[in-house]
Design a protein around this motif. Structure first.
Motif, PDB file in Angstrom:
ATOM      1  N   THR A 172       0.824  -1.288   0.148  1.00  0.00           N
ATOM      2  CA  THR A 172      -0.023  -0.007  -0.077  1.00  0.00           C
ATOM      3  C   THR A 172       1.040   1.014   0.058  1.00  0.00           C
ATOM      4  O   THR A 172       1.179   1.637  -1.025  1.00  0.00           O
ATOM      5  CB  THR A 172      -1.036   0.107   1.425  1.00  0.00           C
ATOM      6  OG1 THR A 172      -0.140  -0.263   2.568  1.00  0.00           O
ATOM      7  CG2 THR A 172      -1.954  -0.906   1.238  1.00  0.00           C
ATOM      8  N   ARG A 175       3.994   1.939  -2.269  1.00  0.00           N
ATOM      9  CA  ARG A 175       3.947   1.929  -3.783  1.00  0.00           C
ATOM     10  C   ARG A 175       3.964   3.782  -3.593  1.00  0.00           C
ATOM     11  O   ARG A 175       4.063   3.995  -5.049  1.00  0.00           O
ATOM     12  CB  ARG A 175       2.396   1.592  -4.002  1.00  0.00           C
ATOM     13  CG  ARG A 175       2.598   0.005  -4.331  1.00  0.00           C
ATOM     14  CD  ARG A 175       1.291  -0.600  -5.172  1.00  0.00           C
ATOM     15  NE  ARG A 175       0.253  -0.793  -4.333  1.00  0.00           N
ATOM     16  CZ  ARG A 175      -1.137  -0.725  -4.709  1.00  0.00           C
ATOM     17  NH1 ARG A 175      -1.417  -0.192  -5.657  1.00  0.00           N
ATOM     18  NH2 ARG A 175      -2.015  -0.878  -3.935  1.00  0.00           N
ATOM     19  N   TYR A 178       7.526   3.521  -4.669  1.00  0.00           N
ATOM     20  CA  TYR A 178       7.839   2.316  -5.580  1.00  0.00           C
ATOM     21  C   TYR A 178       6.444   1.946  -6.345  1.00  0.00           C
ATOM     22  O   TYR A 178       6.001   1.061  -5.782  1.00  0.00           O
ATOM     23  CB  TYR A 178       8.828   1.009  -5.339  1.00  0.00           C
ATOM     24  CG  TYR A 178       9.110   0.279  -6.248  1.00  0.00           C
ATOM     25  CD1 TYR A 178      10.039   0.522  -6.926  1.00  0.00           C
ATOM     26  CD2 TYR A 178       8.824  -0.919  -6.381  1.00  0.00           C
ATOM     27  CE1 TYR A 178      10.886  -0.160  -7.919  1.00  0.00           C
ATOM     28  CE2 TYR A 178       9.065  -1.849  -7.250  1.00  0.00           C
ATOM     29  CZ  TYR A 178      10.181  -1.363  -8.127  1.00  0.00           C
ATOM     30  OH  TYR A 178      10.629  -2.297  -9.292  1.00  0.00           O
ATOM     31  N   PRO A 179       6.043   2.194  -7.251  1.00  0.00           N
ATOM     32  CA  PRO A 179       4.786   1.941  -7.775  1.00  0.00           C
ATOM     33  C   PRO A 179       4.587   0.684  -8.345  1.00  0.00           C
ATOM     34  O   PRO A 179       4.436   0.528  -9.547  1.00  0.00           O
ATOM     35  CB  PRO A 179       4.332   3.146  -8.700  1.00  0.00           C
ATOM     36  CG  PRO A 179       5.583   3.589  -9.341  1.00  0.00           C
ATOM     37  CD  PRO A 179       6.653   3.567  -8.074  1.00  0.00           C
ATOM     38  N   MET A 180       4.583  -0.119  -7.512  1.00  0.00           N
ATOM     39  CA  MET A 180       4.525  -1.712  -7.841  1.00  0.00           C
ATOM     40  C   MET A 180       3.118  -1.932  -8.617  1.00  0.00           C
ATOM     41  O   MET A 180       1.860  -1.525  -8.301  1.00  0.00           O
ATOM     42  CB  MET A 180       4.545  -2.649  -6.782  1.00  0.00           C
ATOM     43  CG  MET A 180       4.548  -4.021  -6.724  1.00  0.00           C
ATOM     44  SD  MET A 180       5.062  -4.872  -5.427  1.00  0.00           S
ATOM     45  CE  MET A 180       4.098  -3.842  -4.118  1.00  0.00           C
ATOM     46  N   ASP A 181       3.306  -2.689  -9.867  1.00  0.00           N
ATOM     47  CA  ASP A 181       2.180  -2.964 -10.594  1.00  0.00           C
ATOM     48  C   ASP A 181       1.638  -4.407  -9.870  1.00  0.00           C
ATOM     49  O   ASP A 181       2.058  -5.416 -10.027  1.00  0.00           O
ATOM     50  CB  ASP A 181       2.609  -3.123 -12.032  1.00  0.00           C
ATOM     51  CG  ASP A 181       1.169  -3.282 -13.020  1.00  0.00           C
ATOM     52  OD1 ASP A 181      -0.020  -3.514 -12.350  1.00  0.00           O
ATOM     53  OD2 ASP A 181       1.492  -3.567 -14.295  1.00  0.00           O
ATOM     54  N   THR A 220      -2.056   2.351  -9.968  1.00  0.00           N
ATOM     55  CA  THR A 220      -0.558   2.728  -9.852  1.00  0.00           C
ATOM     56  C   THR A 220      -0.419   4.201  -9.540  1.00  0.00           C
ATOM     57  O   THR A 220      -0.727   4.898 -10.481  1.00  0.00           O
ATOM     58  CB  THR A 220       0.154   2.499 -11.113  1.00  0.00           C
ATOM     59  OG1 THR A 220      -0.149   1.042 -11.538  1.00  0.00           O
ATOM     60  CG2 THR A 220       1.726   2.789 -10.971  1.00  0.00           C
TER      61      THR A 220
END
Length: 229
Positions: A172, A175, A178-181, A220
């Motif tokens: 949560t 992200r 680090y905008p993890m998909d 994202t």
């Protein structure tokens, strides 16, 4: 009194959430990033200068206990203030599941996310073997979580435990950095939505990060703060 020193938008959100789940009274002291790291007044509280940190005067007000490291704090609060609630005892059939998932976040998931984030900041070539190795490792960890959460509602089995509480931040708030998909990881997304329905989670996030909407779906987000590229 139990005092939680919380760096906003950080993994220390676990601690007010835990206290809300256990209905334990606490004082919350908030710190803002400066600009990315802990401000000096928080750095002075622990050897590594990181959040969370707690102080506890319930045993001896003249000698407050001070403790850092989120996993250590979670175990301390559960045992000292929570009568063991949200942890599974050794006699429980899912005890080893609880232990595994409790420690997997700080032991594997979070370090892997950090490595991947730092390597991307270095602008390594996509085919760089170091970057590829980290990305492969991260995918394995995400798939492991997703497979588990398509079989059971919570990481330790049928009931919410501190194992879930330890892992949520990485999917949560992390992200923002680090905008993890999460595309294709429906088990994780469904789990996050169940977390978002918990009154204690909502109460903790409102108190600790007012105005921040937790990332509880597959969206994202924009980076916060922007990473240097």
């Amino acid at each position: 009194m139990l005092t939680i020193h919380h760096l906003q938008r950080s993994q220390s959100e676990r601690i007010p959430w835990l206290c809300e789940e256990l209905a334990i009274p606490y004082e919350l002291k908030l710190y803002q990033r400066s600009p990315l790291l802990s401000p000096p007044e928080l750095v002075a509280l622990s050897p590594l200068g990181a959040a969370p940190v707690i102080t506890d005067t319930t045993t001896d007000p003249s000698k407050p206990l001070k403790l850092a490291e989120s996993a250590a704090i979670v175990e301390y609060i559960i045992q000292k203030h929570g009568n063991g609630r949200l942890a599974l005892p050794p006699a429980h059939e899912n005890y080893t599941d609880y232990l595994y998932w409790f420690h997997l976040s700080n032991g594997n998931l979070q370090p892997c996310l950090q490595r991947s984030m730092h390597f991307r900041m270095l602008k390594l070539a996509p085919d760089n073997p170091v970057q590829k190795n980290v990305d492969t490792r991260l995918k394995k960890i995400l798939d492991l979580y997703n497979d588990r959460l398509t079989q059971v509602p919570w990481l330790a089995g049928d009931e919410f435990t501190a194992a879930d509480l330890m892992s949520v931040f990485s999917f949560t708030t992390m992200r923002l950095f680090y905008p993890m998909d999460l595309t294709g990881h429906d088990g994780i997304v469904s789990w996050l939505r169940r977390v978002g329905e918990r009154p204690a989670y909502r109460a903790a996030m409102e108190k600790s990060d007012l105005g921040f909407a937790p990332l509880l779906g597959g969206e994202t987000p924009e980076l916060f703060p922007p990473l240097q590229r």
